[in-house]
Scaffold this motif. Structure first.
Motif, short mmCIF file in Angstrom:
data_model
loop_
_atom_site.label_atom_id
_atom_site.label_comp_id
_atom_site.label_asym_id
_atom_site.label_seq_id
_atom_site.Cartn_x
_atom_site.Cartn_y
_atom_site.Cartn_z
N LEU A 33 0.93 -1.22 -0.13
CA LEU A 33 -0.02 -0.06 -0.19
C LEU A 33 0.83 1.24 -0.15
CD1 LEU A 33 -2.82 1.09 -0.03
CD2 LEU A 33 -2.78 1.02 2.85
N LEU A 119 -8.16 0.30 -10.53
CA LEU A 119 -7.83 -0.65 -9.48
C LEU A 119 -8.80 -1.48 -9.21
CD1 LEU A 119 -6.26 2.19 -6.83
CD2 LEU A 119 -5.10 0.88 -8.85
N PHE A 122 -8.51 -3.97 -6.22
CA PHE A 122 -8.20 -3.32 -4.97
C PHE A 122 -9.54 -2.66 -4.38
CE2 PHE A 122 -7.32 0.44 -2.74
CZ PHE A 122 -6.63 -0.14 -1.31
N TYR A 125 -11.51 -5.35 -2.54
CA TYR A 125 -10.87 -5.59 -1.33
C TYR A 125 -11.05 -4.47 -0.19
CZ TYR A 125 -6.97 -5.91 1.90
OH TYR A 125 -6.01 -6.10 2.75
N LEU A 126 -10.89 -3.44 -0.82
CA LEU A 126 -11.06 -2.08 -0.02
C LEU A 126 -12.55 -2.19 0.71
CD1 LEU A 126 -9.80 0.45 1.45
CD2 LEU A 126 -10.58 1.75 -0.46
N THR A 181 0.52 1.78 -7.67
CA THR A 181 -0.83 0.93 -7.49
C THR A 181 -0.35 -0.45 -7.41
OG1 THR A 181 -0.36 1.22 -9.96
CG2 THR A 181 -1.83 2.57 -9.06
N ILE A 183 -0.31 -2.50 -5.02
CA ILE A 183 -1.24 -3.22 -4.29
C ILE A 183 -2.23 -4.17 -5.14
CG2 ILE A 183 -2.76 -1.46 -3.67
CD1 ILE A 183 -2.90 -2.82 -0.88
N ASP A 184 -2.75 -3.18 -6.09
CA ASP A 184 -3.73 -3.72 -6.99
C ASP A 184 -3.06 -5.08 -7.87
OD1 ASP A 184 -6.43 -3.96 -8.50
OD2 ASP A 184 -5.31 -3.39 -10.05
N LEU A 187 -3.19 -7.99 -5.47
CA LEU A 187 -4.29 -8.58 -5.47
C LEU A 187 -4.88 -9.17 -6.69
CD1 LEU A 187 -5.83 -5.76 -3.32
CD2 LEU A 187 -5.64 -8.21 -2.64
#
Length: 398
Positions: A33, A119, A122, A125-126, A181, A183-184, A187
Protein backbone atom coordinates in the motif's frame (compact mmCIF):
# COMPACT_ATOMS: atom_id res chain seq x y z
CA UNK A 1 -24.28 11.99 1.84
CA UNK A 2 -26.70 9.53 3.43
CA UNK A 3 -26.93 11.37 6.76
CA UNK A 4 -27.89 8.50 9.05
CA UNK A 5 -25.11 6.27 7.70
CA UNK A 6 -22.58 9.09 8.00
CA UNK A 7 -23.58 9.79 11.58
CA UNK A 8 -23.30 6.13 12.57
CA UNK A 9 -19.93 5.77 10.84
CA UNK A 10 -18.43 8.93 12.33
CA UNK A 11 -19.68 8.07 15.80
CA UNK A 12 -17.79 4.78 15.60
CA UNK A 13 -14.68 6.29 14.00
CA UNK A 14 -11.43 6.76 15.88
CA UNK A 15 -7.99 7.41 14.41
CA UNK A 16 -6.74 4.37 16.32
CA UNK A 17 -9.35 2.12 14.71
CA UNK A 18 -8.49 3.45 11.28
CA UNK A 19 -4.81 2.81 11.91
CA UNK A 20 -5.74 -0.77 12.79
CA UNK A 21 -7.39 -1.01 9.37
CA UNK A 22 -4.25 0.25 7.64
CA UNK A 23 -2.06 -2.06 9.72
CA UNK A 24 -4.23 -5.04 8.76
CA UNK A 25 -3.73 -4.24 5.07
CA UNK A 26 0.03 -4.03 5.58
CA UNK A 27 0.07 -7.33 7.45
CA UNK A 28 -1.89 -9.05 4.70
CA UNK A 29 -0.05 -7.37 1.80
CA UNK A 30 3.31 -6.25 3.24
CA UNK A 31 4.77 -3.13 1.68
CA UNK A 32 2.17 -2.96 -1.07
CA UNK A 33 0.00 0.00 0.00
CA UNK A 34 1.81 3.08 -1.31
CA UNK A 35 -0.94 5.69 -1.54
CA UNK A 36 -3.20 7.33 0.98
CA UNK A 37 -6.47 5.60 1.77
CA UNK A 38 -9.11 8.00 3.07
CA UNK A 39 -10.60 7.43 6.50
CA UNK A 40 -14.08 6.67 5.19
CA UNK A 41 -16.07 5.24 2.32
CA UNK A 42 -18.58 7.57 0.64
CA UNK A 43 -22.28 6.85 1.20
CA UNK A 44 -24.08 7.76 -2.03
CA UNK A 45 -27.86 8.33 -1.99
CA UNK A 46 -30.19 7.04 -4.69
CA UNK A 47 -30.84 10.46 -6.26
CA UNK A 48 -27.13 11.05 -6.93
CA UNK A 49 -26.69 7.39 -7.90
CA UNK A 50 -29.32 7.69 -10.63
CA UNK A 51 -27.72 10.87 -12.00
CA UNK A 52 -24.31 9.20 -12.08
CA UNK A 53 -25.74 6.25 -13.99
CA UNK A 54 -27.44 8.57 -16.47
CA UNK A 55 -24.29 10.63 -16.91
CA UNK A 56 -22.36 7.47 -17.71
CA UNK A 57 -24.94 6.41 -20.29
CA UNK A 58 -24.86 9.85 -21.95
CA UNK A 59 -21.10 9.49 -22.42
CA UNK A 60 -21.29 5.88 -23.57
CA UNK A 61 -23.78 6.90 -26.29
CA UNK A 62 -20.89 8.79 -27.93
CA UNK A 63 -18.37 5.95 -27.46
CA UNK A 64 -20.62 3.35 -29.13
CA UNK A 65 -21.42 5.53 -32.16
CA UNK A 66 -20.21 4.02 -35.46
CA UNK A 67 -18.01 7.05 -36.19
CA UNK A 68 -16.24 7.21 -32.83
CA UNK A 69 -13.00 5.73 -34.13
CA UNK A 70 -13.02 8.10 -37.08
CA UNK A 71 -13.53 11.09 -34.77
CA UNK A 72 -10.61 10.05 -32.56
CA UNK A 73 -8.02 9.03 -35.15
CA UNK A 74 -5.92 12.10 -34.39
CA UNK A 75 -5.82 11.18 -30.70
CA UNK A 76 -3.30 8.38 -31.23
CA UNK A 77 0.25 9.72 -31.74
CA UNK A 78 1.70 8.07 -34.88
CA UNK A 79 4.89 6.99 -33.10
CA UNK A 80 2.83 5.35 -30.34
CA UNK A 81 0.18 3.62 -32.43
CA UNK A 82 0.01 -0.06 -31.50
CA UNK A 83 -1.07 -2.54 -34.20
CA UNK A 84 -3.97 -5.01 -33.99
CA UNK A 85 -6.40 -2.60 -32.32
CA UNK A 86 -9.75 -4.15 -31.40
CA UNK A 87 -13.26 -2.83 -32.09
CA UNK A 88 -13.68 -1.09 -28.74
CA UNK A 89 -12.00 -0.59 -25.40
CA UNK A 90 -12.32 -3.33 -22.78
CA UNK A 91 -12.03 -0.94 -19.83
CA UNK A 92 -13.66 2.38 -19.14
CA UNK A 93 -13.23 4.74 -16.18
CA UNK A 94 -15.31 7.92 -15.92
CA UNK A 95 -14.48 10.52 -13.24
CA UNK A 96 -17.19 12.83 -11.89
CA UNK A 97 -16.98 15.67 -9.41
CA UNK A 98 -19.84 15.79 -6.92
CA UNK A 99 -21.40 19.24 -7.37
CA UNK A 100 -24.65 21.06 -6.66
CA UNK A 101 -27.02 22.24 -9.39
CA UNK A 102 -29.01 25.48 -9.60
CA UNK A 103 -31.84 23.89 -7.62
CA UNK A 104 -29.50 22.88 -4.81
CA UNK A 105 -29.56 19.17 -5.71
CA UNK A 106 -26.37 17.12 -5.81
CA UNK A 107 -25.25 16.24 -9.32
CA UNK A 108 -22.18 14.78 -11.07
CA UNK A 109 -20.03 16.80 -13.44
CA UNK A 110 -17.52 15.05 -15.68
CA UNK A 111 -13.85 15.63 -14.95
CA UNK A 112 -12.08 13.05 -17.12
CA UNK A 113 -12.45 9.63 -18.66
CA UNK A 114 -10.05 6.84 -19.59
CA UNK A 115 -10.15 3.82 -21.86
CA UNK A 116 -7.74 2.17 -19.45
CA UNK A 117 -7.87 -0.15 -16.42
CA UNK A 118 -8.04 1.16 -12.88
CA UNK A 119 -7.78 -0.46 -9.44
CA UNK A 120 -10.42 -3.07 -10.18
CA UNK A 121 -9.41 -5.76 -7.70
CA UNK A 122 -8.28 -3.39 -4.96
CA UNK A 123 -11.64 -1.61 -4.91
CA UNK A 124 -13.47 -4.82 -4.04
CA UNK A 125 -10.89 -5.60 -1.38
CA UNK A 126 -11.12 -2.09 0.12
CA UNK A 127 -14.92 -2.17 0.38
CA UNK A 128 -14.76 -5.41 2.38
CA UNK A 129 -11.96 -4.06 4.54
CA UNK A 130 -14.03 -1.05 5.60
CA UNK A 131 -16.84 -3.41 6.57
CA UNK A 132 -14.51 -5.38 8.81
CA UNK A 133 -13.56 -2.36 10.91
CA UNK A 134 -16.51 0.04 10.80
CA UNK A 135 -20.32 -0.12 10.78
CA UNK A 136 -21.46 -0.32 7.15
CA UNK A 137 -25.10 -1.29 6.48
CA UNK A 138 -26.01 -4.08 4.08
CA UNK A 139 -28.27 -1.66 2.20
CA UNK A 140 -25.30 -0.05 0.43
CA UNK A 141 -22.88 -1.68 -2.01
CA UNK A 142 -19.80 -0.87 -4.08
CA UNK A 143 -21.01 -3.12 -6.90
CA UNK A 144 -23.70 -2.68 -9.55
CA UNK A 145 -26.19 -4.87 -11.34
CA UNK A 146 -26.82 -7.05 -8.31
CA UNK A 147 -23.31 -8.52 -8.47
CA UNK A 148 -21.75 -10.31 -5.54
CA UNK A 149 -17.98 -10.11 -5.08
CA UNK A 150 -17.71 -13.63 -6.50
CA UNK A 151 -19.68 -12.54 -9.57
CA UNK A 152 -17.53 -9.46 -9.90
CA UNK A 153 -14.23 -11.33 -9.78
CA UNK A 154 -15.62 -13.91 -12.21
CA UNK A 155 -16.44 -11.11 -14.67
CA UNK A 156 -12.90 -9.74 -14.36
CA UNK A 157 -11.46 -13.23 -14.79
CA UNK A 158 -13.50 -13.84 -17.92
CA UNK A 159 -12.38 -10.55 -19.46
CA UNK A 160 -8.71 -10.61 -18.44
CA UNK A 161 -7.83 -14.31 -18.43
CA UNK A 162 -10.42 -15.61 -20.88
CA UNK A 163 -9.81 -19.22 -21.86
CA UNK A 164 -6.07 -19.10 -21.21
CA UNK A 165 -4.09 -20.54 -18.35
CA UNK A 166 -3.59 -17.57 -15.96
CA UNK A 167 0.19 -17.98 -16.04
CA UNK A 168 0.09 -17.25 -19.80
CA UNK A 169 -1.55 -13.89 -19.07
CA UNK A 170 0.60 -11.03 -17.78
CA UNK A 171 -0.19 -7.68 -16.22
CA UNK A 172 2.29 -5.58 -18.18
CA UNK A 173 3.91 -2.60 -16.44
CA UNK A 174 7.19 -0.76 -16.14
CA UNK A 175 8.91 -1.61 -12.83
CA UNK A 176 5.66 -2.96 -11.34
CA UNK A 177 7.18 -3.48 -7.90
CA UNK A 178 7.79 0.29 -7.68
CA UNK A 179 4.40 1.49 -8.90
CA UNK A 180 2.13 3.19 -6.37
CA UNK A 181 -0.71 0.97 -7.62
CA UNK A 182 1.22 -2.23 -6.95
CA UNK A 183 -1.24 -3.33 -4.25
CA UNK A 184 -3.76 -3.84 -7.05
CA UNK A 185 -1.20 -5.92 -8.93
CA UNK A 186 -0.65 -8.11 -5.87
CA UNK A 187 -4.40 -8.62 -5.46
CA UNK A 188 -4.80 -9.34 -9.17
CA UNK A 189 -2.19 -12.07 -8.80
CA UNK A 190 -3.95 -13.44 -5.71
CA UNK A 191 -7.48 -13.42 -7.15
CA UNK A 192 -6.90 -14.03 -10.87
CA UNK A 193 -3.50 -15.74 -10.95
CA UNK A 194 -2.09 -13.08 -13.30
CA UNK A 195 1.56 -12.15 -12.77
CA UNK A 196 2.76 -8.53 -12.99
CA UNK A 197 5.69 -8.51 -15.43
CA UNK A 198 7.99 -5.62 -16.30
CA UNK A 199 8.28 -4.92 -20.01
CA UNK A 200 12.07 -5.20 -19.64
CA UNK A 201 11.57 -8.88 -18.72
CA UNK A 202 9.50 -9.75 -21.81
CA UNK A 203 11.45 -11.82 -24.33
CA UNK A 204 10.81 -12.61 -27.99
CA UNK A 205 11.25 -15.88 -29.82
CA UNK A 206 10.12 -15.21 -33.37
CA UNK A 207 6.51 -14.04 -32.99
CA UNK A 208 6.13 -15.56 -29.53
CA UNK A 209 6.52 -13.47 -26.37
CA UNK A 210 7.56 -15.06 -23.09
CA UNK A 211 8.96 -14.36 -19.64
CA UNK A 212 10.98 -16.49 -17.28
CA UNK A 213 10.08 -17.47 -13.74
CA UNK A 214 11.81 -19.95 -11.46
CA UNK A 215 13.97 -21.05 -14.36
CA UNK A 216 10.97 -21.78 -16.61
CA UNK A 217 10.03 -20.16 -19.88
CA UNK A 218 6.37 -19.10 -19.77
CA UNK A 219 4.73 -18.07 -23.05
CA UNK A 220 2.59 -14.93 -23.04
CA UNK A 221 -0.78 -15.31 -24.75
CA UNK A 222 -2.63 -12.28 -23.36
CA UNK A 223 -1.41 -8.90 -22.10
CA UNK A 224 -3.47 -7.11 -19.46
CA UNK A 225 -1.94 -3.74 -20.18
CA UNK A 226 -1.26 -1.29 -17.33
CA UNK A 227 1.65 0.42 -19.05
CA UNK A 228 1.41 3.92 -20.52
CA UNK A 229 3.78 5.51 -23.00
CA UNK A 230 4.33 8.54 -20.73
CA UNK A 231 6.36 6.37 -18.38
CA UNK A 232 8.29 4.60 -21.13
CA UNK A 233 9.34 7.94 -22.60
CA UNK A 234 11.04 8.81 -19.31
CA UNK A 235 13.48 5.93 -19.91
CA UNK A 236 14.58 6.20 -23.56
CA UNK A 237 17.54 3.84 -23.08
CA UNK A 238 15.64 0.87 -21.64
CA UNK A 239 16.91 -2.45 -23.01
CA UNK A 240 13.75 -3.87 -24.61
CA UNK A 241 13.29 -6.98 -26.71
CA UNK A 242 9.57 -6.19 -27.03
CA UNK A 243 8.12 -2.80 -27.82
CA UNK A 244 4.42 -2.04 -27.67
CA UNK A 245 4.44 -0.98 -31.31
CA UNK A 246 5.88 -4.29 -32.58
CA UNK A 247 3.81 -5.66 -35.45
CA UNK A 248 5.05 -9.23 -35.55
CA UNK A 249 3.90 -10.72 -32.24
CA UNK A 250 1.23 -13.32 -31.48
CA UNK A 251 -0.54 -11.85 -28.49
CA UNK A 252 -4.03 -10.70 -27.51
CA UNK A 253 -4.35 -7.32 -25.84
CA UNK A 254 -6.70 -6.93 -22.90
CA UNK A 255 -6.92 -3.18 -22.81
CA UNK A 256 -5.33 -2.23 -26.14
CA UNK A 257 -2.94 0.75 -25.67
CA UNK A 258 -4.58 2.86 -28.40
CA UNK A 259 -7.72 3.23 -26.30
CA UNK A 260 -5.74 5.11 -23.66
CA UNK A 261 -5.50 7.92 -26.21
CA UNK A 262 -8.88 7.60 -27.91
CA UNK A 263 -10.88 7.70 -24.65
CA UNK A 264 -9.17 10.46 -22.75
CA UNK A 265 -9.23 14.22 -22.40
CA UNK A 266 -9.24 14.19 -26.21
CA UNK A 267 -12.81 12.89 -26.07
CA UNK A 268 -14.20 15.66 -23.85
CA UNK A 269 -15.16 18.15 -26.61
CA UNK A 270 -17.14 15.39 -28.34
CA UNK A 271 -19.46 14.94 -25.36
CA UNK A 272 -22.69 16.81 -24.74
CA UNK A 273 -24.79 16.23 -21.64
CA UNK A 274 -26.10 18.21 -18.67
CA UNK A 275 -23.41 16.36 -16.72
CA UNK A 276 -20.51 17.33 -19.01
CA UNK A 277 -19.00 20.83 -18.70
CA UNK A 278 -18.26 22.47 -22.05
CA UNK A 279 -14.83 21.67 -23.48
CA UNK A 280 -12.97 23.01 -26.51
CA UNK A 281 -9.85 22.04 -28.41
CA UNK A 282 -7.64 25.09 -27.96
CA UNK A 283 -6.56 25.27 -31.60
CA UNK A 284 -10.19 25.33 -32.81
CA UNK A 285 -11.16 28.42 -30.81
CA UNK A 286 -11.38 31.59 -32.90
CA UNK A 287 -11.89 33.57 -29.69
CA UNK A 288 -11.35 32.68 -26.05
CA UNK A 289 -14.36 32.56 -23.71
CA UNK A 290 -15.10 35.99 -22.25
CA UNK A 291 -15.26 34.39 -18.80
CA UNK A 292 -11.86 32.71 -19.12
CA UNK A 293 -11.50 32.70 -15.34
CA UNK A 294 -14.13 29.95 -15.32
CA UNK A 295 -12.03 27.62 -17.48
CA UNK A 296 -9.13 25.26 -16.80
CA UNK A 297 -6.36 24.45 -19.28
CA UNK A 298 -5.49 20.77 -19.70
CA UNK A 299 -2.85 19.06 -21.83
CA UNK A 300 -4.56 16.44 -23.98
CA UNK A 301 -1.82 13.88 -23.47
CA UNK A 302 -0.84 13.83 -19.82
CA UNK A 303 -1.45 11.56 -16.87
CA UNK A 304 -2.47 12.02 -13.22
CA UNK A 305 -3.20 15.74 -13.52
CA UNK A 306 0.22 16.73 -14.90
CA UNK A 307 0.26 20.13 -16.58
CA UNK A 308 -3.24 21.23 -15.56
CA UNK A 309 -3.53 25.02 -15.03
CA UNK A 310 -6.43 26.34 -12.99
CA UNK A 311 -5.81 30.00 -13.85
CA UNK A 312 -4.87 31.12 -17.37
CA UNK A 313 -4.80 34.43 -19.23
CA UNK A 314 -5.27 35.15 -22.95
CA UNK A 315 -1.59 36.03 -23.19
CA UNK A 316 -0.59 32.64 -21.76
CA UNK A 317 -2.87 30.88 -24.22
CA UNK A 318 -1.48 32.91 -27.13
CA UNK A 319 2.04 31.87 -26.12
CA UNK A 320 1.28 28.15 -26.48
CA UNK A 321 2.81 27.00 -29.76
CA UNK A 322 1.28 23.51 -29.88
CA UNK A 323 -2.32 24.53 -29.25
CA UNK A 324 -3.58 21.29 -30.80
CA UNK A 325 -2.24 19.50 -27.70
CA UNK A 326 -4.47 21.39 -25.24
CA UNK A 327 -8.10 21.91 -24.35
CA UNK A 328 -10.08 24.42 -22.34
CA UNK A 329 -12.69 22.95 -20.04
CA UNK A 330 -15.23 24.87 -17.98
CA UNK A 331 -14.36 24.59 -14.30
CA UNK A 332 -16.68 22.69 -12.04
CA UNK A 333 -17.46 23.72 -8.50
CA UNK A 334 -16.93 20.76 -6.20
CA UNK A 335 -19.48 20.75 -3.41
CA UNK A 336 -17.98 19.61 -0.08
CA UNK A 337 -20.36 16.82 0.91
CA UNK A 338 -18.56 14.27 3.08
CA UNK A 339 -18.48 15.24 6.76
CA UNK A 340 -15.15 14.43 8.37
CA UNK A 341 -14.81 13.60 12.05
CA UNK A 342 -13.69 17.20 12.74
CA UNK A 343 -17.05 18.44 11.41
CA UNK A 344 -15.66 19.92 8.19
CA UNK A 345 -17.07 18.97 4.80
CA UNK A 346 -14.74 17.37 2.24
CA UNK A 347 -14.87 17.41 -1.58
CA UNK A 348 -15.54 14.17 -3.40
CA UNK A 349 -14.95 12.61 -6.81
CA UNK A 350 -16.53 9.37 -8.03
CA UNK A 351 -15.00 7.16 -10.73
CA UNK A 352 -17.37 4.70 -12.36
CA UNK A 353 -15.55 1.55 -13.51
CA UNK A 354 -16.87 -0.47 -16.45
CA UNK A 355 -15.71 -3.42 -18.47
CA UNK A 356 -16.72 -4.05 -22.08
CA UNK A 357 -16.75 -7.71 -23.12
CA UNK A 358 -15.99 -8.38 -26.78
CA UNK A 359 -19.55 -9.04 -27.93
CA UNK A 360 -21.40 -6.72 -25.55
CA UNK A 361 -23.18 -3.79 -27.23
CA UNK A 362 -22.15 -1.36 -24.46
CA UNK A 363 -19.78 -1.18 -21.50
CA UNK A 364 -21.07 -2.81 -18.30
CA UNK A 365 -20.85 -0.86 -15.03
CA UNK A 366 -19.18 -3.01 -12.35
CA UNK A 367 -17.83 -0.94 -9.48
CA UNK A 368 -16.38 2.42 -8.52
CA UNK A 369 -13.55 4.32 -6.95
CA UNK A 370 -13.88 7.52 -4.90
CA UNK A 371 -11.41 10.20 -3.89
CA UNK A 372 -11.67 12.81 -1.16
CA UNK A 373 -9.93 16.18 -1.10
CA UNK A 374 -9.60 19.24 1.11
CA UNK A 375 -7.35 20.97 -1.45
CA UNK A 376 -7.92 22.99 -4.61
CA UNK A 377 -7.79 19.82 -6.71
CA UNK A 378 -8.16 16.10 -6.22
CA UNK A 379 -4.63 14.79 -5.99
CA UNK A 380 -1.75 14.06 -3.66
CA UNK A 381 0.04 17.37 -4.21
CA UNK A 382 -3.04 19.34 -3.11
CA UNK A 383 -3.71 17.26 0.00
CA UNK A 384 -0.37 16.87 1.73
CA UNK A 385 -0.46 16.64 5.51
CA UNK A 386 -4.27 16.42 5.56
CA UNK A 387 -6.55 13.69 6.86
CA UNK A 388 -9.88 12.42 5.53
CA UNK A 389 -8.44 12.70 2.03
CA UNK A 390 -7.22 10.14 -0.49
CA UNK A 391 -8.55 7.10 -2.29
CA UNK A 392 -11.64 5.26 -1.10
CA UNK A 393 -14.78 3.57 -2.41
CA UNK A 394 -18.36 4.67 -2.94
CA UNK A 395 -21.11 2.67 -1.26
CA UNK A 396 -24.32 3.18 -3.21
CA UNK A 397 -27.88 2.94 -1.91
CA UNK A 398 -29.53 -0.12 -3.46
Amino acid sequence: MIPEFRQTYNAAFTPQRFQELIDSVDQELPGQLDFRVAETPVFIPSVLRDKLLQAGEDIIDVLVAPNFKERTEAAVPPAQRVPHEDAHTQFLAIDFAVCRDAQGELEPQLIELQGFPSLYVFQDYLAHTFRKFFPVPDSVTHLFGGLSSADYLAALRELIVGDENPENVVLLELFPDKQKTRIDFALTKRELGVEAVCITDVRKDGRQLYYEKDGRRIDIKRIYNRLIFDELLRYPDLPLEFRLTDEDVDVTWVGHPNWFFRISKYTLPLLHSPFVPSSHYLHELTAYPTDLENYVLKPLFSFAGAGVKLHVTPAELDAIEDKHNYLLQRKVAYEPVVRADDGELVKCEIRLLYNWPENAPRPVLLTNLARLSRGAMIGVDFNKNKDWVGGTVGLFAQ
